[in-house]
Write an enzyme that holds these catalytic residues in place. Structure first.
Site, mmCIF file in Angstrom:
data_model
loop_
_atom_site.group_PDB
_atom_site.id
_atom_site.type_symbol
_atom_site.label_atom_id
_atom_site.label_comp_id
_atom_site.label_asym_id
_atom_site.label_seq_id
_atom_site.Cartn_x
_atom_site.Cartn_y
_atom_site.Cartn_z
ATOM 1 N N GLN A 9 -7.859 27.498 7.168
ATOM 2 C CA GLN A 9 -7.332 26.195 7.227
ATOM 3 C C GLN A 9 -8.416 25.651 6.567
ATOM 4 O O GLN A 9 -9.782 25.495 6.694
ATOM 5 C CB GLN A 9 -7.661 25.572 8.639
ATOM 6 C CG GLN A 9 -7.879 24.117 9.705
ATOM 7 C CD GLN A 9 -6.070 23.991 9.776
ATOM 8 O OE1 GLN A 9 -4.506 25.248 9.380
ATOM 9 N NE2 GLN A 9 -6.080 22.692 8.837
ATOM 10 N N LYS A 51 0.344 26.549 14.836
ATOM 11 C CA LYS A 51 0.565 27.666 14.557
ATOM 12 C C LYS A 51 0.999 29.098 14.979
ATOM 13 O O LYS A 51 1.486 29.810 15.001
ATOM 14 C CB LYS A 51 -0.505 28.056 12.735
ATOM 15 C CG LYS A 51 -0.118 27.140 12.446
ATOM 16 C CD LYS A 51 -1.514 26.770 11.041
ATOM 17 C CE LYS A 51 -1.679 25.391 10.181
ATOM 18 N NZ LYS A 51 -2.724 25.349 9.770
ATOM 19 N N ASP A 65 0.461 28.902 2.189
ATOM 20 C CA ASP A 65 -0.281 27.893 1.732
ATOM 21 C C ASP A 65 0.435 27.163 0.291
ATOM 22 O O ASP A 65 0.207 26.261 -0.085
ATOM 23 C CB ASP A 65 -1.460 27.363 2.113
ATOM 24 C CG ASP A 65 -2.091 27.114 3.176
ATOM 25 O OD1 ASP A 65 -1.278 26.763 3.751
ATOM 26 O OD2 ASP A 65 -3.261 27.450 2.923
#
Ligand code: GUN
Length: 300
Positions: free
Chosen positions: A103, A59, A126
């Site tokens: 995460q 990422k 997200d």
């Protein structure tokens, strides 16, 4: 089956993601030139889980490659929930940070719901915050979770209008299964969410024109569970022992070698859904940067 026929059946997520990243890169450069804004993405990793480290490294690299700022942080595995919330507070108020991603999974001592609830919904790239979940469920916009968004993009690219198709999603997670169902409902599919406890799962799968496998069980979905000609999206990323002693390889939730002869099209693992997830994350970060600065969102 010949090589060419197999090639035509494989949905090239890697290539599709590269094209999406190229569009994001162009629009990111435009945002900088026209408005002096560089989108910033903060990916927060707690601990040293190997798979999570690989994801976050990818990422961060792709964020920089797209011309954005990567402001990620790695915190020690014994970080308290309170300390993580303090970190999120800092990122929420930092004007250089447009997107925040924590995460998952988090270490046991941290309540993931409290963490997700603490992220500014405008920066929640997200799409996990309750506000964004609610906006998606009521078709009122908001940030859309990256993995299901990438799946939808590939499906629409392959099939065009999805109206009236039977979609079966195997897996009911908040990250993939549930938002995938919302997106396919909005695309006028008839949607079934199945899971590990579903009665007669093979029969349910056989009814699917679109089958999305997101259960996290290696090669669980067999070839004869698939309706001939169906489009299969394999979200699974499972590490299993390889033929060569001591080595491992990645497989999906679908038995690919069986499915390829029956499906109309299928995403491979690796090279299918995975690259699209990160490309959609960059897309969401660009959108977040525009929205936070009252700039029209480009059509990407
Ligand atoms: N862990 C596995 N997939 C994801 C994802 O899409 N976002 C975050 N934050 N964590 C994950």
């Amino acid at each position: 089956m010949t090589e060419t026929k197999i090639g035509a059946k494989i949905i090239d997520g890697k290539g599709f993601a590269a094209k999406l990243r190229a569009r994001v890169t162009t629009e990111t450069a435009r945002l900088k030139t026209d408005h002096g804004i560089v989108p910033g993405l903060a990916a927060v990793l707690v601990g040293k889980d190997l798979a999570s480290q690989v994801y976050v490294r990818n990422k961060n690299k792709q964020t920089v490659d797209a011309g954005m700022n990567s402001l990620g942080e790695t915190l020690p595995v014994d970080t308290s929930g309170k300390d993580l919330l303090a970190e999120i507070d800092k990122l929420n108020t930092d004007p250089a940070v447009h997107g925040i991603l924590v995460q998952l999974p988090l270490p046991d001592q941290i309540d993931p719901h409290a963490v997700i609830d603490a992220i500014n919904p405008a920066k929640d790239v997200d799409g996990f915050h309750l506000r964004n979940v609610g906006l998606l469920a009521t078709r009122r916009g908001g940030m859309v979770p990256c993995t299901p968004l990438g799946c939808l993009m590939m499906l629409e690219d392959r099939l065009g209008d999805l109206t009236g198709l039977n979609a079966v999603i195997v897996g009911r997670s908040n990250i993939v299964g549930k938002p995938m169902a919302q997106l396919l409902l909005s695309a006028n599919c008839t949607v079934t969410i199945a899971h590990s406890r579903t009665a007669d799962l093979p029969a349910i799968c056989q009814s699917a024109d679109i089958l999305v496998a997101a259960v996290g069980r290696p090669q669980m979905i067999k070839g004869d569970w698939i309706k001939p000609g169906a489009t299969v999206i394999d979200v699974g990323i499972n590490r299993v022992p390889a033929a060569e002693e001591g080595k491992t390889r990645l497989v999906g939730d679908v038995a690919f070698d069986e499915a390829i002869d029956i499906a109309g099209a299928i995403t491979p693992v690796p090279g299918g859904v995975g690259p699209m997830t990160i490309a959609c994350l960059l897309r969401n970060t660009l959108i977040a940067a525009c929205q936070q600065n009252d700039i029209d969102v480009p059509d990407i």
